[in-house]
Motif scaffolding. Structure first.
Motif, short mmCIF file in Angstrom:
data_model
loop_
_atom_site.label_atom_id
_atom_site.label_comp_id
_atom_site.label_asym_id
_atom_site.label_seq_id
_atom_site.Cartn_x
_atom_site.Cartn_y
_atom_site.Cartn_z
N ASP A 74 2.78 34.37 -5.20
CA ASP A 74 2.29 35.00 -6.35
C ASP A 74 0.96 34.64 -6.57
O ASP A 74 0.45 33.50 -6.28
CB ASP A 74 3.25 34.24 -7.67
N PRO A 75 0.43 35.54 -7.34
CA PRO A 75 -1.06 34.99 -8.22
C PRO A 75 -0.69 34.01 -9.15
O PRO A 75 0.44 33.80 -9.71
CB PRO A 75 -1.45 36.44 -8.91
N ILE A 76 -1.75 33.11 -9.55
CA ILE A 76 -1.51 32.06 -10.36
C ILE A 76 -2.66 31.86 -11.47
O ILE A 76 -3.68 32.35 -11.38
CB ILE A 76 -1.70 30.62 -9.33
N TRP A 77 -2.04 31.14 -12.43
CA TRP A 77 -3.08 30.53 -13.53
C TRP A 77 -3.12 28.98 -13.05
O TRP A 77 -1.97 28.41 -12.59
CB TRP A 77 -2.64 31.11 -14.83
N LEU A 78 -3.99 28.47 -13.76
CA LEU A 78 -4.35 27.07 -13.53
C LEU A 78 -5.05 26.49 -14.81
O LEU A 78 -5.99 27.03 -15.38
CB LEU A 78 -5.09 26.91 -12.50
N GLN A 79 -4.65 25.51 -15.42
CA GLN A 79 -5.15 24.92 -16.41
C GLN A 79 -5.62 23.29 -15.89
O GLN A 79 -5.09 22.76 -15.24
CB GLN A 79 -4.16 24.32 -17.55
N ILE A 80 -6.55 22.77 -16.55
CA ILE A 80 -7.16 21.79 -16.23
C ILE A 80 -7.75 20.95 -17.63
O ILE A 80 -8.36 21.84 -18.64
CB ILE A 80 -8.36 21.47 -15.26
N ASP A 81 -7.30 19.78 -17.77
CA ASP A 81 -7.93 19.08 -19.12
C ASP A 81 -8.18 17.50 -18.64
O ASP A 81 -7.70 17.04 -17.37
CB ASP A 81 -7.16 18.91 -20.03
N GLU A 82 -9.08 16.76 -19.32
CA GLU A 82 -9.75 15.32 -19.07
C GLU A 82 -9.31 14.53 -20.06
O GLU A 82 -9.45 14.88 -21.20
CB GLU A 82 -10.84 15.43 -18.73
N ASN A 121 -5.89 16.38 -15.26
CA ASN A 121 -4.87 16.55 -15.06
C ASN A 121 -4.73 18.31 -14.86
O ASN A 121 -5.25 18.99 -15.60
CB ASN A 121 -3.80 16.40 -16.05
N VAL A 122 -4.21 18.72 -13.67
CA VAL A 122 -4.32 20.10 -13.33
C VAL A 122 -2.76 20.74 -13.39
O VAL A 122 -1.78 20.04 -12.49
CB VAL A 122 -4.80 20.36 -11.88
N ILE A 123 -2.56 21.71 -14.02
CA ILE A 123 -1.09 22.32 -14.28
C ILE A 123 -1.31 23.73 -13.68
O ILE A 123 -2.28 24.47 -13.80
CB ILE A 123 -0.87 22.43 -15.93
N LYS A 176 0.83 25.62 -34.54
CA LYS A 176 2.31 25.45 -33.63
C LYS A 176 2.82 26.78 -33.18
O LYS A 176 3.32 26.46 -31.98
CB LYS A 176 3.36 25.05 -34.92
N GLU A 177 2.66 27.81 -33.59
CA GLU A 177 3.08 29.07 -32.84
C GLU A 177 2.31 29.19 -31.58
O GLU A 177 3.06 29.69 -30.43
CB GLU A 177 2.95 30.39 -33.73
N MET A 178 0.95 28.99 -31.37
CA MET A 178 0.34 29.11 -30.28
C MET A 178 0.60 28.17 -29.14
O MET A 178 0.36 28.39 -27.99
CB MET A 178 -1.24 28.79 -30.71
N GLN A 179 1.32 26.83 -29.53
CA GLN A 179 1.72 26.02 -28.53
C GLN A 179 3.00 26.21 -27.85
O GLN A 179 3.57 25.61 -27.38
CB GLN A 179 1.70 24.73 -29.19
N THR A 231 -3.50 28.95 -23.51
CA THR A 231 -4.12 27.71 -24.12
C THR A 231 -3.71 26.74 -22.97
O THR A 231 -2.86 27.02 -21.95
CB THR A 231 -2.77 27.23 -25.22
N SER A 232 -4.18 25.42 -23.39
CA SER A 232 -3.87 24.49 -22.18
C SER A 232 -3.01 23.28 -22.64
O SER A 232 -3.11 22.20 -22.42
CB SER A 232 -5.28 23.73 -21.96
N VAL A 233 -2.04 24.06 -23.37
CA VAL A 233 -1.17 22.91 -24.10
C VAL A 233 -0.33 22.00 -23.02
O VAL A 233 -0.10 20.96 -23.12
CB VAL A 233 -0.10 23.91 -25.13
N GLU A 234 0.08 22.66 -21.95
CA GLU A 234 0.73 21.88 -20.93
C GLU A 234 0.07 20.72 -20.23
O GLU A 234 0.82 19.62 -20.28
CB GLU A 234 1.41 22.90 -19.72
N ALA A 235 -1.41 20.92 -20.20
CA ALA A 235 -2.03 19.94 -19.64
C ALA A 235 -2.09 18.81 -20.80
O ALA A 235 -2.02 17.36 -20.39
CB ALA A 235 -3.55 20.29 -19.60
N GLU A 236 -2.17 19.00 -22.00
CA GLU A 236 -1.97 17.93 -23.31
C GLU A 236 -0.91 17.32 -23.18
O GLU A 236 -0.63 16.13 -23.31
CB GLU A 236 -2.31 18.80 -24.52
N ARG A 237 0.59 18.01 -23.09
CA ARG A 237 1.45 17.43 -22.77
C ARG A 237 1.76 16.58 -21.68
O ARG A 237 2.27 15.27 -21.71
CB ARG A 237 2.71 18.60 -22.76
N SER A 238 1.01 16.73 -20.67
CA SER A 238 1.35 15.80 -19.40
C SER A 238 0.38 14.65 -19.86
O SER A 238 0.73 13.71 -19.19
CB SER A 238 0.38 16.65 -18.04
#
Length: 505
Positions: free
Chosen positions: A151-159, A170-172, A374-377, A461-468
């Protein structure tokens, strides 16, 4: 006769092949990209490329780059490992899933309890880490590869900076699919020497190679379609670096991060309200006598909220609470003994005419943003729904008059204006809804119909990276600072996958 036109791209490719640097040098538009140095060069002659390759900086970077690539290749190879015992494996999974440190197995009461009721020999911490952690980590990586597939992918990164003072990125990763939202996966958690566009770019390239080991740049270019980061300058520059390598890539900054910056701007305009919120939190934190007075007067009134600046929207939620219950809060404050600076400050504030006016203005015009954040997350929103949240916020903010309203509008425009490909995503969303895109430029340029349709549930949003990072903080407790970054990464990725499996079930 005119001169024969030289194909510069083919010429540059021939230089790369002649110098045998195919694994380090790639063509990126009009430049040659050095993956080791994380930079683009406009070499006019082959000798200029040779000079670059011979520099000490390049040779050191190339050595590190190739060593990393070799480690990733080894991950996919089958190696002989000690026999895996089912009980030990299940015990390990249970401890990881529950976030229990392995050193708890040294506790004689726990060890005796487990032995008594299972009849099994309980392994020690080193056995689990040496024999079972790599096994479960490798299984998690293989599971991620199977889930993503072709599949094509999306990728999130945060520090972030962890408790040991290390820079952690962290890379999601997740698939882009038209039919349903897809599961997110933590693919790597890397310690960076420093945070800049080069280290972030390399981290992302390593993540892609870990997902698709041995894949060529052209193959990845067809799959890597969306990057989500925060809006700091080095992340923007890292996105530009990657877009020279992957022509179809769209880069957006997290809209939740952006709207939180707007919320922070709102807070800066109301220092008296901010002082009131802070003093209310200080007055009732670990203060049983004051809480008793509070509950005696209004037993059904919830205790004052404790906003955390790093938790998006919590300050605005606190403002909403105080606006809704101002008379009761004022009555409580007046009955508190003058035994602290925070109480004295509160009594002055509740007696002012400015505080209730500002609370009224905020609750009418701006506290709605807490609910929108909150809805955005929320997980599994469609691209259309996520963009609708943004449109709702824009409509509400632009209706506010006065100097504060104008300032907040300018902040909103600034945040949105610096989001690299947000307008292109809006155009794709318009196409998916059967509407005309607002831009004069074609937002689908370079994407085929199947790829366009795959953006139906694209996250912005990069919310999953924040959760990690919350998970990282939980695993790296004060008693586990001796855990090596490599083992912490393997444990974190395993934990992330196990936890998400539980959510799915």
């Amino acid at each position: 006769m005119g001169r024969m036109k030289i194909d510069k791209s083919s010429l540059r490719k021939s230089w790369i092949e002649d110098l045998k640097v195919n694994n380090i040098m790639k063509i990126g538009g009009a430049k040659i990209i050095c993956l080791a140095c994380q930079d683009g060069f406009s070499f006019k002659e082959k000798c200029e490329m040779e000079q670059h390759i011979q520099t000490r900086k390049h040779q050191n970077s190339a050595k590190k780059f190739l060593n990393q690539s070799q480690r990733q290749s080894l991950l996919s190879e089958t190696v002989e490992a000690p026999p895996i015992k089912t009980f030990n494996l299940d015990l390990y999974r249970a401890f990881v899933s529950a976030g229990i440190p392995w050193n708890k197995l040294k506790n004689p009461d726990l060890e005796g309890f487990l032995q008594k009721y299972t009849g099994k020999t309980i392994p020690d911490e080193s056995t689990l880490r040496k024999n079972y952690l790599p096994n479960i980590y490798n299984s998690a990586i293989e599971k991620i590869r199977r889930d993503v597939g072709l599949d094509p992918i999306w990728l999130q990164i945060d520090e972030t900076t962890d408790k040991c003072g290390r820079f952690i990125a962290n890379v999601i990763i997740g698939s882009l699919r038209k039919d349903n939202p897809t599961k997110s996966h933590l693919i790597c958690s890397t310690q960076l020497d420093k945070t800049n566009n080069s280290t972030v770019s390399k981290c992302l390239l390593d993540a892609l190679q870990l997902l698709w080991p041995g894949s060529k740049q052209d193959d990845i270019e067809k799959k890597f379609l969306l990057l989500i980061t925060d809006g700091v300058e080095y992340m923007i520059k890292a996105g530009k670096n990657l877009k020279t390598l992957y022509g179809k890539l769209l880069h957006v900054t997290c809209i939740a991060h952006g709207m939180n910056r707007v919320a922070e701007d709102i807070r800066s305009h109301f220092p008296e309200v901010d002082k009131f919120v802070a003093n209310m939190m200080a007055a009732f934190k670990k203060a049983p006598r004051r809480i008793a007075i509070y509950k005696a007067k209004y037993p059904d009134l919830p205790l004052p909220p404790s906003p955390v600046i790093t938790r998006w929207g919590t300050w605005l939620s606190a403002v909403e609470f105080y606006a809704n219950h101002f008379d009761k809060i004022k009555d409580i404050v007046k009955d508190l003994p003058d035994d602290s600076a925070s109480v004295k400050a509160l009594k002055t504030l509740v007696s002012s005419a400015e505080l209730p006016r500002n609370l009224a203005f905020l609750t009418l015009n701006y506290t709605f943003l807490a609910a929108k954040l909150k809805e955005m997350q929320e997980k599994n929103s469609s691209l259309r729904q996520s963009l609708q949240y943004l449109d709702d916020i824009e409509s509400k903010l632009f209706s506010v008059r006065g100097n504060v309203g104008k300032s907040v509008i300018e902040k909103f425009k600034s945040v949105i204006g610096k989001n690299p490909d947000l307008e292109k995503l809006k155009g794709i969303s318009a196409v998916l809804e059967g509407n005309d895109a607002d831009d004069h430029d074609d937002p689908t340029l370079g994407l085929n119909p199947a790829e366009i349709a795959s953006f139906q549930f694209a996250p912005i949003t990069s919310v999953e990276a924040e959760r990690s990072f919350s998970m990282h903080k939980f695993l790296l407790s004060d008693r586990r600072h001796g855990l090596t970054p490599e083992n912490l990464e393997m444990e974190l990725i395993s934990h992330f996958e196990l936890l998400h499996d539980d959510d799915d079930n």
